[in-house]
Write a protein that holds these residues in place. Structure first.
Motif, PDB file in Angstrom:
ATOM      1  N   ASP A 199       0.846  -1.191   0.000  1.00 53.58           N
ATOM      2  CA  ASP A 199       0.000   0.000   0.000  1.00 53.58           C
ATOM      3  C   ASP A 199       0.882   1.241   0.000  1.00 53.58           C
ATOM      4  N   PRO A 200       0.475   2.278  -0.710  1.00 53.83           N
ATOM      5  CA  PRO A 200       1.293   3.501  -0.722  1.00 53.83           C
ATOM      6  C   PRO A 200       1.259   4.191   0.637  1.00 53.83           C
ATOM      7  N   GLU A 201       2.315   4.872   0.944  1.00 52.94           N
ATOM      8  CA  GLU A 201       2.401   5.604   2.197  1.00 52.94           C
ATOM      9  C   GLU A 201       1.532   6.842   2.124  1.00 52.94           C
ATOM     10  N   LEU A 202       0.610   6.985   3.059  1.00 55.94           N
ATOM     11  CA  LEU A 202      -0.266   8.143   3.081  1.00 55.94           C
ATOM     12  C   LEU A 202       0.033   9.059   4.254  1.00 55.94           C
ATOM     13  N   ALA A 203       1.028   8.735   5.046  1.00 58.13           N
ATOM     14  CA  ALA A 203       1.321   9.526   6.235  1.00 58.13           C
ATOM     15  C   ALA A 203       1.831  10.913   5.877  1.00 58.13           C
ATOM     16  N   GLY A 204       2.413  11.084   4.707  1.00 56.82           N
ATOM     17  CA  GLY A 204       2.960  12.375   4.322  1.00 56.82           C
ATOM     18  C   GLY A 204       1.933  13.321   3.730  1.00 56.82           C
ATOM     19  N   GLY A 205       0.662  12.982   3.796  1.00 53.95           N
ATOM     20  CA  GLY A 205      -0.372  13.833   3.228  1.00 53.95           C
ATOM     21  C   GLY A 205      -0.948  13.210   1.985  1.00 53.95           C
ATOM     22  N   PRO A 206      -1.805  13.934   1.312  1.00 53.08           N
ATOM     23  CA  PRO A 206      -2.436  13.356   0.125  1.00 53.08           C
ATOM     24  C   PRO A 206      -1.441  13.153  -1.004  1.00 53.08           C
ATOM     25  N   ILE A 207      -1.654  12.110  -1.753  1.00 56.62           N
ATOM     26  CA  ILE A 207      -0.810  11.830  -2.907  1.00 56.62           C
ATOM     27  C   ILE A 207      -1.352  12.635  -4.076  1.00 56.62           C
ATOM     28  N   GLU A 234      -5.269   6.827  -5.385  1.00 59.43           N
ATOM     29  CA  GLU A 234      -5.862   8.017  -4.781  1.00 59.43           C
ATOM     30  C   GLU A 234      -7.054   8.518  -5.603  1.00 59.43           C
ATOM     31  N   LEU A 235      -6.940   8.497  -6.916  1.00 58.65           N
ATOM     32  CA  LEU A 235      -8.068   8.898  -7.763  1.00 58.65           C
ATOM     33  C   LEU A 235      -9.261   7.958  -7.587  1.00 58.65           C
ATOM     34  N   SER A 236      -8.980   6.678  -7.493  1.00 61.68           N
ATOM     35  CA  SER A 236     -10.069   5.702  -7.378  1.00 61.68           C
ATOM     36  C   SER A 236     -10.755   5.778  -6.024  1.00 61.68           C
ATOM     37  N   ARG A 237     -10.141   6.401  -5.052  1.00 64.72           N
ATOM     38  CA  ARG A 237     -10.815   6.607  -3.772  1.00 64.72           C
ATOM     39  C   ARG A 237     -11.962   7.602  -3.900  1.00 64.72           C
ATOM     40  N   TYR A 238     -11.877   8.516  -4.855  1.00 69.11           N
ATOM     41  CA  TYR A 238     -12.865   9.585  -4.994  1.00 69.11           C
ATOM     42  C   TYR A 238     -13.738   9.468  -6.242  1.00 69.11           C
ATOM     43  N   THR A 289     -16.362  16.477  -9.755  1.00 71.64           N
ATOM     44  CA  THR A 289     -16.682  15.266  -9.003  1.00 71.64           C
ATOM     45  C   THR A 289     -15.700  15.064  -7.857  1.00 71.64           C
ATOM     46  N   LEU A 290     -14.411  15.313  -8.103  1.00 62.67           N
ATOM     47  CA  LEU A 290     -13.405  15.191  -7.048  1.00 62.67           C
ATOM     48  C   LEU A 290     -13.678  16.175  -5.918  1.00 62.67           C
ATOM     49  N   ARG A 291     -14.008  17.407  -6.271  1.00 58.98           N
ATOM     50  CA  ARG A 291     -14.276  18.415  -5.234  1.00 58.98           C
ATOM     51  C   ARG A 291     -15.544  18.077  -4.455  1.00 58.98           C
ATOM     52  N   ASP A 292     -16.559  17.566  -5.149  1.00 58.14           N
ATOM     53  CA  ASP A 292     -17.790  17.157  -4.463  1.00 58.14           C
ATOM     54  C   ASP A 292     -17.538  16.000  -3.491  1.00 58.14           C
ATOM     55  N   ALA A 293     -16.552  15.160  -3.817  1.00 64.66           N
ATOM     56  CA  ALA A 293     -16.201  14.031  -2.954  1.00 64.66           C
ATOM     57  C   ALA A 293     -15.176  14.417  -1.892  1.00 64.66           C
ATOM     58  N   ASN A 294     -14.894  15.721  -1.767  1.00 67.52           N
ATOM     59  CA  ASN A 294     -13.947  16.251  -0.777  1.00 67.52           C
ATOM     60  C   ASN A 294     -12.526  15.738  -0.974  1.00 67.52           C
ATOM     61  N   ALA A 295     -12.131  15.574  -2.227  1.00 68.85           N
ATOM     62  CA  ALA A 295     -10.750  15.197  -2.536  1.00 68.85           C
ATOM     63  C   ALA A 295      -9.849  16.397  -2.250  1.00 68.85           C
ATOM     64  N   PRO A 296      -8.589  16.149  -1.899  1.00 69.77           N
ATOM     65  CA  PRO A 296      -7.682  17.260  -1.654  1.00 69.77           C
ATOM     66  C   PRO A 296      -7.475  18.104  -2.914  1.00 69.77           C
ATOM     67  N   ASP A 297      -7.255  19.393  -2.719  1.00 69.88           N
ATOM     68  CA  ASP A 297      -7.019  20.296  -3.851  1.00 69.88           C
ATOM     69  C   ASP A 297      -5.791  19.881  -4.645  1.00 69.88           C
ATOM     70  N   ALA A 298      -4.809  19.292  -3.970  1.00 69.98           N
ATOM     71  CA  ALA A 298      -3.598  18.848  -4.655  1.00 69.98           C
ATOM     72  C   ALA A 298      -3.892  17.751  -5.667  1.00 69.98           C
ATOM     73  N   ALA A 325      -7.336  17.513  -7.124  1.00 69.13           N
ATOM     74  CA  ALA A 325      -8.364  18.052  -8.029  1.00 69.13           C
ATOM     75  C   ALA A 325      -7.801  19.118  -8.968  1.00 69.13           C
ATOM     76  N   ASP A 326      -6.883  19.946  -8.499  1.00 72.67           N
ATOM     77  CA  ASP A 326      -6.350  21.028  -9.331  1.00 72.67           C
ATOM     78  C   ASP A 326      -5.621  20.537 -10.578  1.00 72.67           C
ATOM     79  N   PRO A 327      -4.729  19.530 -10.481  1.00 75.06           N
ATOM     80  CA  PRO A 327      -4.088  19.039 -11.711  1.00 75.06           C
ATOM     81  C   PRO A 327      -5.083  18.452 -12.709  1.00 75.06           C
ATOM     82  N   VAL A 328      -6.161  17.859 -12.217  1.00 76.74           N
ATOM     83  CA  VAL A 328      -7.181  17.325 -13.124  1.00 76.74           C
ATOM     84  C   VAL A 328      -7.863  18.479 -13.857  1.00 76.74           C
TER      85      VAL A 328
END
Length: 130
Positions: free
Chosen positions: A45-53, A68-72, A88-97, A99-102
């Motif tokens: 599993d990827p490390e998530l302790a450093g914040g959102p991927i 991370e994308l498939s989570r939202y 859709t990412l913003r509605d699902a409360n995905a991190p801006d880091a 949603a913004d690149p998308v």
């Protein structure tokens, strides 16, 4: 007049609190069966302790970004353009880091799977750096 419980159930509640006090304070799982406990993270599993991927981050491997994308995003989110996916990412409360690149992807593009979106994000990040 008090509503909701009588003297007997309030007394029983106090007994249960007293019986469970030490167990709840111990910090150990309260379940007696091992299968009731939560499952530990897998080694791959990827490390998530450093914040959102996010694409372009230090831990932004294609697998981690796709996870991370498939989570939202669900399969019902596709096919869609980047604007709809970012919404859709913003509605699902995905991190801006994430949603913004998308949202910065070309507006004329359409993506039918999370894998296509991941590939586009990784290639856009590679072009931006290089």
């Amino acid at each position: 007049m008090q509503r909701g419980s009588n003297r007997l159930s309030a007394h029983r509640d106090e007994e249960l609190k007293h019986e469970l006090r030490d167990l709840l304070r111990s910090g150990h799982p309260a379940q007696t069966e091992e299968w009731h406990g939560s499952e530990p993270a897998a080694e791959d599993d990827p490390e998530l302790a450093g914040g959102p991927i996010a694409p372009g981050g230090s831990s932004a491997t294609p697998e981690a970004v796709r996870l991370e994308l498939s989570r939202y995003l669900s399969r019902h989110s596709f096919p869609a353009d980047p604007f709809a996916l970012a919404l859709t990412l913003r509605d699902a409360n995905a991190p801006d880091a994430l949603a913004d690149p998308v949202a910065r992807l070309p507006r004329t593009a359409r993506y039918t799977t999370v894998q296509e979106l991941t590939d586009a994000l990784i290639s856009a990040d590679t072009e931006r750096r290089g």
